[in-house]
Design an enzyme around this catalytic site. Sequence first.
Site, PDB file in Angstrom:
ATOM      1  N   LYS A  54       0.864  -1.196   0.000  1.00 21.12           N
ATOM      2  CA  LYS A  54       0.000   0.000   0.000  1.00 21.12           C
ATOM      3  C   LYS A  54       0.892   1.236   0.000  1.00 21.12           C
ATOM      4  O   LYS A  54       1.902   1.267   0.713  1.00 21.12           O
ATOM      5  CB  LYS A  54      -0.884  -0.046   1.250  1.00 21.12           C
ATOM      6  CG  LYS A  54      -1.881   1.082   1.366  1.00 21.12           C
ATOM      7  CD  LYS A  54      -2.705   0.929   2.640  1.00 21.12           C
ATOM      8  CE  LYS A  54      -3.759   2.008   2.762  1.00 21.12           C
ATOM      9  NZ  LYS A  54      -4.553   1.867   4.001  1.00 21.12           N
ATOM     10  N   SER A  81      -9.519   1.669   2.952  1.00 21.69           N
ATOM     11  CA  SER A  81      -8.649   2.416   2.061  1.00 21.69           C
ATOM     12  C   SER A  81      -7.620   1.567   1.310  1.00 21.69           C
ATOM     13  O   SER A  81      -7.051   2.028   0.324  1.00 21.69           O
ATOM     14  CB  SER A  81      -7.927   3.498   2.853  1.00 21.69           C
ATOM     15  OG  SER A  81      -7.084   2.932   3.832  1.00 21.69           O
ATOM     16  N   SER A 119      -9.609  -0.714   7.037  1.00 18.09           N
ATOM     17  CA  SER A 119      -9.064  -0.592   5.683  1.00 18.09           C
ATOM     18  C   SER A 119      -8.394  -1.821   5.090  1.00 18.09           C
ATOM     19  O   SER A 119      -8.079  -1.830   3.898  1.00 18.09           O
ATOM     20  CB  SER A 119      -8.086   0.571   5.628  1.00 18.09           C
ATOM     21  OG  SER A 119      -8.817   1.748   5.521  1.00 18.09           O
TER      22      SER A 119
HETATM   23  N1  GLN Z   1     -12.838   4.002   6.399  1.00 17.40           N
HETATM   24  C1  GLN Z   1     -12.203   4.331   7.600  1.00 17.40           C
HETATM   25  C2  GLN Z   1     -11.725   5.768   7.555  1.00 17.40           C
HETATM   26  O1  GLN Z   1     -11.887   6.379   6.566  1.00 17.40           O
HETATM   27  C3  GLN Z   1     -11.039   3.433   7.860  1.00 17.40           C
HETATM   28  C4  GLN Z   1      -9.869   3.757   7.045  1.00 17.40           C
HETATM   29  C5  GLN Z   1      -8.630   3.027   7.446  1.00 17.40           C
HETATM   30  O2  GLN Z   1      -8.691   1.991   8.141  1.00 17.40           O
HETATM   31  N2  GLN Z   1      -7.488   3.560   7.028  1.00 17.40           N
HETATM   32  O3  GLN Z   1     -11.188   6.260   8.494  1.00 17.40           O
END
Ligand code: GLN
Length: 466
Positions: free
Chosen positions: A74, A149, A173
Amino acid sequence: MESQIHKIHQQLVNKELSCTQLVQARLDALKQNTHHTVNALLDDMALTLAAKVDAKIANGETIGLLEGIPFGIKDVYMVQGTYTTASSDLLKQYKSAYTATAIQKLLDAGAIPLVKENCDSFGHGSSSENTIFGAVKNAINPDLVGGGSSGGSAVNVAKDYTVFSIGGDTGGSIRQPAGYNNVYGLKPTYGRVSRFGLMAYASSTDCVGPIAKSIEDIRIVLNTISGKDERDQTTYASEAIAETTTPDAGTVKTVGYFKNFIESDAIDATVKADFLAAIEKLKATGIAVKALDFFESNTLVSTYYTLAMAETASNLSRLDGTNYGNRIEGENLKDTYAITRSENFSEETKRRIVGGNQVLSQGFSDEIYRKGLNLRDQIAKNFERDFNAVDIILSPVTPSTPPKIGDSLKDPLAMYLSDAYTVGFSLGQLPTLTIPQGTATGLQVTAAKTNDELVLKFANFLKDTI
Ligand code: GLN
């Protein structure tokens, strides 16, 4: 699906395939793919490393299990000398000065990094549309989002472009995109894997973890990246998890699930019916199932976003164009900061910085931020009580199936609410795994803190049970 790592390892050892052929084929597939999973290809590095593995094999030397196995990263992890953009305009030209601990451990084990993967910018999002590299398209249906994400990472694994990928999970994410693309994704216990070299989003819940096509591959990668790291004071030493060869429930006698998750109006009727059917299959094996009370989704989502926004506002304050980032000169220094940040951060990221600074500011912090901290403690205590009564908590990953590309951008609040089932386990810092079974977006298998081993063992049992 059986272990890809073991299979490819055997092919390399038996000389059925050279490492260079393997790596080149995957690089080609990544280059041609239309799912927008790639921020940067690491082709020079990958081919150089592959040639070394081939030389070792030709010399008759033994190679380790991960040696020559291609993986994805990532684009929020430092890998020295590579672009690390966090899918943002601000860091579009930023090159890492050092390598993240988890990635270094994989490099030391001989795994080959192919790609820095598309994601929501700075981890802010649930769809991988908040990126300068184009919305990530779902592996199964490209009209739908890839999830977020870590969307690029999950799609790369699902499409076999990478054997495994290293995602990052702050509030879901890894687990949510794994669920949206029918693969496995593990958020380990907070602190099991070092965060050193992971670009910080919300430091109190940020976790490093693998996405892969089998539990065995998750296990191999987890064992490699785990461990105490003097550069991350929240890490702890853990024992390596042994391979599970027989699918039995082991010490698991009772499984719990949150009644209010399933009875909520927000859950899709099919996800609900499929989840309850999975519970029935579990009962049929003789395992006791207990319905548990938990905090309302709104409370979980508000607590998570209050803390995550506060932490990201603080973490991203260093990105002002002075030491890092694409600096845009203004009339004076203050102006330069303002223009650099307002031009280079996405709308979603700015929404979170503004929200985070608001909840931290004098006059508001007692009422909002401290209340969030207090709720987080209550949630953690609730989990402690639950794990006195049950061994595992089973949950859907998401209330509904992946949205169409474009929909989440129109309604950020609906996007935040779609995280209802993942954020609680993050606040509790628990080990939790998405398995591609049970509902259209999978199931989450969660155990008490530091019991990552039980999560993997029970997931292995579920493979043949539901
Ligand atoms: N969707 C959640 C957020 O936007 C989790 C994102 C993540 O785990 N990086 O914070």
